[in-house]
Design an enzyme around this catalytic site. Structure first.
Site, PDB file in Angstrom:
ATOM      1  N   SER A 264       0.825  -1.212   0.000  1.00  0.00           N
ATOM      2  CA  SER A 264       0.000   0.000   0.000  1.00  0.00           C
ATOM      3  C   SER A 264       0.854   1.255   0.000  1.00  0.00           C
ATOM      4  O   SER A 264       1.958   1.285   0.543  1.00  0.00           O
ATOM      5  CB  SER A 264      -0.885   0.027   1.240  1.00  0.00           C
ATOM      6  OG  SER A 264      -1.654  -1.146   1.305  1.00  0.00           O
TER       7      SER A 264
ATOM      8  N   GLU B 160      -3.545 -14.674   0.746  1.00  0.00           N
ATOM      9  CA  GLU B 160      -3.902 -13.836   1.875  1.00  0.00           C
ATOM     10  C   GLU B 160      -5.401 -13.880   2.132  1.00  0.00           C
ATOM     11  O   GLU B 160      -5.859 -13.971   3.249  1.00  0.00           O
ATOM     12  CB  GLU B 160      -3.437 -12.405   1.610  1.00  0.00           C
ATOM     13  CG  GLU B 160      -3.585 -11.507   2.814  1.00  0.00           C
ATOM     14  CD  GLU B 160      -2.993 -10.126   2.586  1.00  0.00           C
ATOM     15  OE1 GLU B 160      -2.769  -9.435   3.574  1.00  0.00           O
ATOM     16  OE2 GLU B 160      -2.765  -9.735   1.427  1.00  0.00           O
TER      17      GLU B 160
ATOM     18  N   GLU C  34     -15.547  -4.343   0.380  1.00  0.00           N
ATOM     19  CA  GLU C  34     -16.264  -3.794  -0.781  1.00  0.00           C
ATOM     20  C   GLU C  34     -15.596  -4.289  -2.073  1.00  0.00           C
ATOM     21  O   GLU C  34     -16.264  -4.698  -3.019  1.00  0.00           O
ATOM     22  CB  GLU C  34     -16.269  -2.262  -0.755  1.00  0.00           C
ATOM     23  CG  GLU C  34     -17.158  -1.663   0.323  1.00  0.00           C
ATOM     24  CD  GLU C  34     -16.605  -1.841   1.732  1.00  0.00           C
ATOM     25  OE1 GLU C  34     -15.372  -1.896   1.886  1.00  0.00           O
ATOM     26  OE2 GLU C  34     -17.407  -1.949   2.675  1.00  0.00           O
TER      27      GLU C  34
END
Ligand SMILES: Cc1cc2nc3c(=O)[nH]c(=O)nc-3n(C[C@H](O)[C@H](O)[C@H](O)COP(=O)(O)OP(=O)(O)OC[C@H]3O[C@@H](n4cnc5c(N)ncnc54)[C@H](O)[C@@H]3O)c2cc1C
Lengths: 379, 288
Positions: free
Chosen positions: A128, A245, A360
């Protein structure tokens, strides 16, 4: 259909159970996101490794037992039932190692796997960035070719990197081809977090502990030997971890079954019928997850792959974890706000729907890849 | 360790599926609702030929689940749980023809007692059959009965499991039909299935059904109680029905549109053979 374990699986289970009963610390270790707790967790990993329980599914040559997928699930069940410590080496052993086995050079495997198995080197995942969260392919950190030194020069910033505060090595994606767009032109790098030009800045999480960190790269040199997979092929290489993951390895059913059993114990102590449904649903959810996982294991053992089912999995376990811990806090009543293992578990559970790809984003994947609905419109 | 259907089980499910896909069970359900039992009884005979009525005595609960999932997916009318799950186990033999049963308080009425050759309360013949009561599911004709037969626990659990499997099949059908619909229906110039609100709602149904199935099959293997299967399949199917109706809009709210058959059936089955509250209580009692 047959849900029984074979003789050798039962023997494996018995051996694990016996070892864990004799060796799991009686008192919980201090949090792994403190300096003291990190060391304590490393020591625990060492102990696991010495008895060859740290990486049961790895080859014997690398501290493993060549355990089958079934045995791995059985081990995890025993591990969490025994109340054993969280795995400080998780990023390495579960997320990076499958890639090292598949894409790593023999030299990389020899250099990195042993110290990963013993917990001596703890790894952090550096994907990230401040501007690249769910949309990971928009990442901007760069890798510039340095032919003279035979390697790459990294610049940019990574963030939310779990364990990076105390970890030793990082793995991450950098844009190595400035002309290429999105998934193309990315390269997968391995780098020591104390390399020249790297600054690690701890970030306190909701509970105040530095469970993740941001990492700044200023002209950090990485030799070719520490590129994982082919330059430019980083996305494809990395996506083989994403499946791990979300799917099986990050959250084995053992931990939810153990937590659900503890919740039932809590209800026995504080039988408040107002929260009966929450207790039952948590237990049912853990059992559903356990049985679902046996289905997945059967499929994988038969040569199938995880595919988008990893997304179904991820939404389910992360929501189960939150609901289970909310119910525990409900049962604790006014005591819920006071520090406890349940409260720690609750706070941690809240991040489950965010990390490893938000729920989401997972729902988008389920809708598009499993149900076949139209793809999202992109900006 | 193998948590997957074997080839014979897959073949059996496929045979049922092809029979039912070709048989117009929806037509039979609509006729049944209007008291025309002919098509439903014809379908009954064909399913009995395929062995559905002998599964409870001759096969394993897994096959029972496969059959009932198919019955749910195709909304086959009639007292199937009664004739093909409860009574064969309670009486210790396959039921000849159509039979039904009530087990107050959890099964207060005998389903379709008007077409049944025999009506039981527990394992004993009913002493009287009262006036018909309407159900939210128009294909379910309910009759109060009197009698004093006892509940057969093992039979009850198989009936609960069969109902759970039926719910799973109904939920799967609603999801499949909804996914098809949202890809056809356009509003604001695009398929409604491209809106994230719709995609996420349907994804949640997929997830709920995917995690209900292992509890149904797990209960069939004795890994978890039948009540666990019923709660979970009931919740998943009910979510499917609410979401299915919502994504269809007004057309889904009409009796004429076939979706109504499954929406009303799910509502009825959620409380049939023990309410969710009853089954949650049973699961908890087993844990404490
Ligand atoms: C505890 C914790 C540990 C973490 N550990 C690591 C780690 O070790 N290494 C690492 O690299 N990262 C790590 N992360 C970061 C994690 O991967 C990201 O938080 C995650 O990918 C989401 O990115 P974001 O936080 O930037 O949120 P954003 O992407 O900005 O999302 C914000 C909100 O918008 C929603 N959203 C975004 N895009 C869409 C879309 N297309 N459709 C619908 N909704 C959308 C999201 O679902 C979310 O609700 C960690 C995060 C947490 C909380």
């Amino acid at each position: 259909m047959d849900l029984t374990l074979s003789e050798s699986e039962l023997a494996f289970q018995a051996e694990a159970r016996e070892w864990l009963a004799a060796n799991v610390p009686g008192e919980p270790l201090p949090s792994m996101d403190t300096a003291e707790g990190f060391l304590a967790h490393q020591a625990w990993e060492r102990k696991l490794a010495d008895a060859r329980w740290s990486v049961v599914s790895w080859p014997e040559a690398h501290h493993g037992r060549e355990a089958s997928l079934v045995e791995w699930v059985v081990f995890e069940e025993e591990y969490y039932r025994a109340g054993a410590p969280g795995r400080v080496s998780q990023n390495g052993i579960f997320l990076l190692s499958p890639i090292l086995f598949d894409h790593g050079t023999p030299d990389q495997q020899d250099r990195f796997l042993p110290s990963m198995a013993t917990g001596e080197q703890v790894w952090a995942q550096c994907w990230s960035e401040p501007e690249a969260g769910s949309d990971l392919a928009s990442l901007r950190s760069t890798a510039r070719r340095d032919d003279e030194r035979g390697g790459w020069v990294l610049n940019g910033q990574k963030t939310w990197s779990s364990r990076a505060t105390f970890a030793h090595w990082g793995f991450g994606l950098f844009r190595s081809d400035p002309e290429a767009q999105r998934h193309h032109g990315l390269t997968y790098f391995l780098f020591p977090l104390d390399a020249d030009g790297i600054t690690v800045r701890p970030i306190a999480q909701l509970d105040g502990e530095a469970g993740f960190a941001e990492i700044f790269f200023e002209d950090v040199f990485v030799p070719d030997a520490d590129v994982l997979g082919a330059p430019g092929d980083g996305w494809r290489v990395a996506m083989s971890t994403a499946g791990n993951e979300r799917g099986l390895s990050l959250r084995s059913p053992g931990r939810f079954c153990a937590a659900a059993d503890r919740l039932v114990d809590l209800y026995r102590e504080r039988p408040d019928p107002a929260f009966r449904d929450g207790v039952v649903d948590a237990w049912l959810g853990a059992q559903a997850y356990r049985l679902y996982t046996w289905g997945t294991v059967t499929r994988l053992a038969g040569g199938g792959d995880m595919g988008a089912a990893g997304s179904v999995n991820k939404v389910f376990w992360s929501e189960l974890d939150v609901a289970l811990h909310e119910t525990a806090l409900d049962l604790l009543g006014p005591e819920a706000e006071v520090g406890s293992r349940w409260l720690d578990g609750y706070t941690f559970s809240l991040s489950g729907p965010i990390y490893a790809g938000t729920n989401e984003v997972q729902r988008n994947i389920v809708a598009e890849r499993i149900l076949g609905l139209p793809r999202e419109v992109r900006g | 360790m193998r948590f997957e259907l074997d080839d014979d089980q897959r073949d059996f499910a496929a045979a049922l599926e092809s029979l039912l896909s070709a048989a117009d069970p929806v037509g039979a359900a609509r006729a049944w609702a209007e008291d025309d039992h002919g098509p439903g009884l014809k379908l009954w005979a064909r399913l009995a030929d395929l062995g559905v009525t002998s599964l409870a005595t001759d096969a394993t609960p897994v096959e029972v689940c496969l059959a009932f999932e198919a019955l749910g997916r195709h909304a086959v009318p009639g007292p199937w749980v009664e004739s093909a799950a409860y009574l064969p186990v309670a009486l210790g033999r396959e039921v000849d023809g159509v039979a039904t049963v009530a087990l107050p308080p959890h099964v207060p009425y005998a389903l379709d007692a008007d077409v049944a050759d025999r009506v039981y309360v527990g394992s004993s013949p009913a002493t009287s059959v009262g006036e018909r009561v309407g159900s939210v599911d128009r294909t379910r004709h309910l009759f109060p009965v009197s009698g004093d037969g006892e509940v057969h626990e093992e039979a009850f659990d198989l009936a609960v499991l069969a109902t759970a499997a039926q719910l799973l099949g109904a939920g799967e059908r609603i999801l499949a039909d909804s996914v098809t619909y949202v890809q056809q229906r356009k509003q604001f110039g695009r398929e409604i299935g491209s809106y994230q609100a719709i995609k996420h709602a349907l994804a949640d149904v997929r997830i709920a059904l995917d995690f209900a199935r292992p509890l149904v099959l797990g209960a069939a293997l004795g890994e978890v109680p039948a009540s666990a299967a019923k709660v979970s399949a009931g919740d998943a199917a009910y979510l499917a029905s609410r979401t299915g109706l919502q994504v269809h809009g007004a057309i889904g709210y009409t009796q004429e549109f076939d979706l109504s058959i499954w929406l009303t059936k799910v509502r009825a089955l959620v409380t049939a053979w023990g309410t969710p509250a009853y089954h949650r209580g049973r699961v908890l009692a087993g844990l404490l």
